[in-house]
Design an enzyme around this catalytic site. Structure first.
Site, mmCIF file in Angstrom:
data_model
loop_
_atom_site.group_PDB
_atom_site.id
_atom_site.type_symbol
_atom_site.label_atom_id
_atom_site.label_comp_id
_atom_site.label_asym_id
_atom_site.label_seq_id
_atom_site.Cartn_x
_atom_site.Cartn_y
_atom_site.Cartn_z
ATOM 1 N N GLU D 97 -20.651 28.577 104.738
ATOM 2 C CA GLU D 97 -22.044 28.559 105.174
ATOM 3 C C GLU D 97 -22.729 29.924 105.107
ATOM 4 O O GLU D 97 -23.695 30.169 105.819
ATOM 5 C CB GLU D 97 -22.123 28.008 106.596
ATOM 6 N N HIS D 116 -24.776 32.358 113.603
ATOM 7 C CA HIS D 116 -24.646 30.903 113.488
ATOM 8 C C HIS D 116 -23.460 30.478 114.343
ATOM 9 O O HIS D 116 -22.376 31.038 114.228
ATOM 10 C CB HIS D 116 -24.395 30.466 112.051
ATOM 11 N N HIS D 118 -21.636 27.091 117.083
ATOM 12 C CA HIS D 118 -21.620 25.740 117.660
ATOM 13 C C HIS D 118 -21.757 25.881 119.169
ATOM 14 O O HIS D 118 -21.058 25.211 119.931
ATOM 15 C CB HIS D 118 -20.326 25.019 117.281
ATOM 16 N N HIS D 187 -24.481 19.873 114.778
ATOM 17 C CA HIS D 187 -23.783 21.012 114.214
ATOM 18 C C HIS D 187 -23.793 22.246 115.127
ATOM 19 O O HIS D 187 -22.741 22.734 115.529
ATOM 20 C CB HIS D 187 -24.432 21.333 112.857
#
Lengths: 258, 258, 258, 258
Positions: D97, D116, D118, D187
Site C-alpha cells: 500500500e 496509514h 487500522h 480497513h
C-alpha cells in the site's frame, strides 16, 4: 484406501496408539510460542489451548498437557491420536476438551492447527443471536460465516459445557463445517487454519473483530457495512502470506524480547 | 452443642478473644498471594480485602490490617473472631468493614474464604435493576443468583455505605443467603467460596462476567442466552477442581515471575 | 483585614510579584509525585497539570513549567501569584491555562490543590446533557454535583477552548462554585480539594466514576440508583482521611517501586 | 514550471528513479521513532505504516520496507518516488500500500508526513454512517471533516481492500481532499500533516476521539455537543506548536526510557 485413513484406523484398533516418528523440532517450538502469544495477546488466560497436526503423521496431533498456556514448554507437548488418546502422557493430566482437536482434525484434513479459547469479546456473540461478521480486511477469514455450536442440541440441558468426549467433538466439528471459526454458546470459540501461524493470526483478529463489530453495531444502531463475500475472499487470500510479519512481532513480545 | 459453636460463644463472652493455635504458614502465604493476585487482575485497587477462615479454629479468620492489598505481607495478617474483634492488632489500624467477613463466617459454616471489592465492571449491576447472570461456564458459580444488598434497607438513608458494624454485616449475610456472590448497591460486591483459591477464581470471573454480560445485553438488545440452572450446576462442579491451574499463573504474574 | 487578603492585594499591586518564603520541600516533592501518579493512572497524558497552594503564602501556588506531567521534577516547579504571574519563570515556558489555577485559588480559599486534565471517560459527559453523578461511595465527592463550564458562554464562539486569561479563569471558577469537580465542555475537567492527596484521589475516581456511570446508563437504559445526597455527604466524610492508603500504592507504582 | 513538478516528471520518465541527496539523518531517526510511538500508543499493530516527505527532494518520500512498525530501524527506511517506486529496495519487500503515500504526496504539496493504520476505535466509524467529528480540542484537526473512502466505488466489489496501485491511491487522495484524516471503509484510515510530529499527534488523537465520540453518542443517545467550526480552527492552530511536548513523552516511553 486413502493415505490418511490407514493410521487412523490403526489407532482406533489398538488401545495404546503407536507413537509416530518424532515431530519436527521447529513445529514444537512454534507450538510453544503460539501458546505464549495467545496469552500475551489476551486470547487465552489460564484456560484455552492450541494444537498442531503432526507434520509426519496426519493422524496425530500435538497439544500441551493440562496447564495454563502461558507456562507451556516443549517438554509439556504431548502427542494424541484422532480419537483423543495421548500417546505419551506418562500419567500427566490431559485437557478434558482434547476432543475438540481430535474431532476437527478427523473431519477436516485441510486443518493443520486449532485454537480453542474463551476469547473475551467473542463470548457475547455466542450468547446472542448477533452474527460475527468481518468488519474489516484483517478478519476477512470470517467471510465464510462463524456458525454457533449449541451444546444443548448435542448434549441436552445439563452438560458442564465442555466438549469432553468424541461425540460432542463430532457435533462441534459438524457445526464448524468448512468455516474458519465456530462460536461455542456459553463457552468460547474454536478457530482453525492450515498453519500454526495463520491460526494464531485468526484467533487474535477474531477477538479484535468481535470487539470492533460490537462497537459498530451500537453506534450504527445495527446498520454496519461489512465486507462483501467477494471482498472477504480476496482479502483473506492476500492476508494469509503476510501473517509472518505479525507473528515475528508477537513472538518477540511474548517471549520477552520487547 | 456442635463443635463450631463452642469457640464462638467463648469469643463472645470475653472482651479480649483468645488467640488460637497459629494458623498454617502455607495458608497465610496463600492469603498474601491472594491479595497481590486480586490487585494484579484488577479486582481490587487501593481498597478491598480478602480473608480466610482459620484452619485450626473455625471461629477465627485471617485478614490484613487496614492497607492496600497489593502491599500486604505475612506480617500484616491479623486474626479476628466472629464478632470482628482483632486478637493481635497491637494498635494497628483495622478495616472498617471487617464485619463483612465476621458476619458471613458466622452465618455460613461452609465458607472458608471471602473477597470484598469494588470490582469495577460489577458496580453498574449493583446500581441498576439488571441481574448478574452466568454468560459462560467460567462464571457458572453465578447460577445460584447474585442478590443485591441494599444498605438503605438495613441502615436507612444517610449511611456512609460501609458495612461498619455487626448489624450491617448480618444484614449483608442475610442478603447473600446461600449464594456465592452478593452485589452491594453503590459500593461493590462480596464473593465467598470454600477455599482461598476458589474465592480468588470467583472474584476474577465475577468481574469478567459482568463486563461480558454488559456487552452482550447491549448488542443483543437485552436478549442473552445464559447458562441454564442445570448447566450452571454441572459446570461449577467441573471448574472447582481446576482452579489451581489458573492460580499458578496468576501467582507467577502477581509475584513478579512473569 | 483577614490574613489571606494581605498578600493577595500586595501581589496585585506589583507587576513582578515577590517570591514568598520557600515552600515546604515535602509539598514540592508530593507535587512531583502527584504529576507522575496522574499519568500512571491515566488521568493525564502529555497534557494536563496539577498545582498546590503555597503552604506559607496562600496568595501563591506551585505549578510546573509547561511540560508533560510524567516528566516533571522538583526543578520544574514554579511559583505563581493569584493573577497567574510566575515569580521565578526565568524564561521558562508557562502553561497557557495557569489561569484555571489562579482564578480558583482566588475564589475558593478552602481549595489547596487543583487538577486540570482531559480525563478520557469524563469527556463524553462534558459534551452531552448527561450529568456526572456518584455511582458508588468512592466518588461520593460528586454528590455536590459536577457543573459544566461552557466556554462559549464566557468567550463566545471561536475560542481555542483554552482558559488562557484571568477572565476565562474567573468564569470557570464561577461555574465550579462550591463543587469538587467542574466539567469543561469539549475539553476536560477541573478537580479541587483541600489537599494534594485528596485532589489526586478525586481526579482518579472522577475518571472511574465516569466510566462506570456510562456503562450503568447503557445497561440500565438510563435508570441508575445513584448515591443520595445524604449518602454522598457521609461517604465523602469517611473517605477523605483514607486517601493516604491509596496514595502510598499509587506513588510506589508511579515512581517505579512496583 | 514549478519546482515540485520537475523531479516528479523526471521520476515518471525513467523506470529506475534517481536517488536524491541523502535525507537528513534527524528526519530518518524521527521516522524510526514515529514507527515505535504508533505501536506503543496502539495506533498500529503488526501492520500499518508511517512516511515522511524527503526533506531535500519533495518528489521523494521515506517509508520502511514491508515489516512490523515496532521493529523498524534506520536501516529499514527506503526512499520512494511519487509513483510508488522504491529507489533503493535492493530486493527487499515493499508494502503493497505504498501507493497511499505516493498518491497523497503528489496531490497534496502541503503534506509532509502520512500515517496509514487500522486504528481500532476508528474502524466502526468507517463501517457505519456515523461521522467522525471533534469531541474535544485535542482532535480539533477533525473540524474539517473526515471523509470516508469507499473502495467499492473506486475498485468495484471484490477488491482485497488494499490500496495496491496508483489508481486506487489517487481515488483515496481524492476522497481525502483537503482534510487531515480520511476513513477507509472496512480497513482503517489515513492521517496527514505538515510534519512528522504533528501526524503522529493527529493519529493518536484520531484514535482517542473515535473512542470518546462512540461513548458520547451512546450515553447522549446521539446528541453530542461537538466543537464548532470556528472553535476547531482556533484550537487546531493553538495545538500544532505544542505537539513537541507530547512527542517527547511518547518517544521516551516507546524507546524504552519510561
Amino acid at each position: 484406501m486413502p493415505k490418511l485413513v490407514v493410521p487412523l484406523v490403526a489407532a482406533m484398533l489398538f488401545a495404546l496408539p503407536a507413537r509416530a516418528e518424532p515431530a519436527d523440532r521447529a513445529l514444537i517450538e512454534d507450538l510453544v510460542v503460539a501458546n505464549h502469544i495467545l496469552y500475551a495477546e489476551g486470547v487465552v488466560d489460564g484456560f484455552g489451548h492450541v494444537s498442531a497436526r503432526h507434520d509426519k503423521d496426519p493422524s496425530h496431533f500435538l497439544l500441551a498437557r493440562s496447564m495454563a498456556p502461558a507456562l507451556v514448554t516443549a517438554e509439556d507437548i504431548l502427542e494424541f491420536d484422532l480419537v483423543g488418546n495421548a500417546v505419551d502422557a506418562n500419567g500427566r493430566a490431559l485437557y478434558f476438551e482434547r476432543f475438540i482437536h481430535s474431532a476437527i482434525y478427523k473431519a477436516r484434513p485441510d486443518v493443520k492447527a486449532i485454537v480453542h479459547s474463551h476469547s473475551p469479546s467473542v463470548i457475547p456473540f455466542g450468547a446472542t443471536a448477533v452474527a460475527l461478521r468481518p468488519i474489516y480486511h484483517m478478519s476477512a477469514f470470517l467471510g465464510g460465516g462463524a456458525p454457533v455450536f449449541e451444546i444443548r442440541d448435542a448434549g441436552g440441558d445439563g452438560t458442564d459445557m465442555l466438549v469432553r468426549n468424541p461425540q460432542l467433538g463430532e457435533a462441534l466439528a459438524a457445526s464448524l463445517g468448512g468455516a474458519a471459526v465456530a462460536l461455542m454458546r456459553g463457552h468460547g470459540d474454536v478457530v482453525v487454519a492450515d498453519s500454526l501461524k495463520l491460526v494464531v493470526f485468526r484467533a487474535i483478529y477474531t477477538e479484535l473483530n468481535a470487539k470492533l463489530e460490537g462497537e459498530a453495531l451500537l453506534i450504527g444502531q445495527g446498520r454496519v457495512n461489512f465486507l462483501t463475500d467477494k471482498e472477504a475472499v480476496a482479502a483473506a487470500a492476500t492476508n494469509s502470506p503476510l501473517v509472518g510479519r505479525a507473528w515475528d512481532l508477537w513472538k518477540l513480545k511474548a517471549m520477552g524480547g520487547r
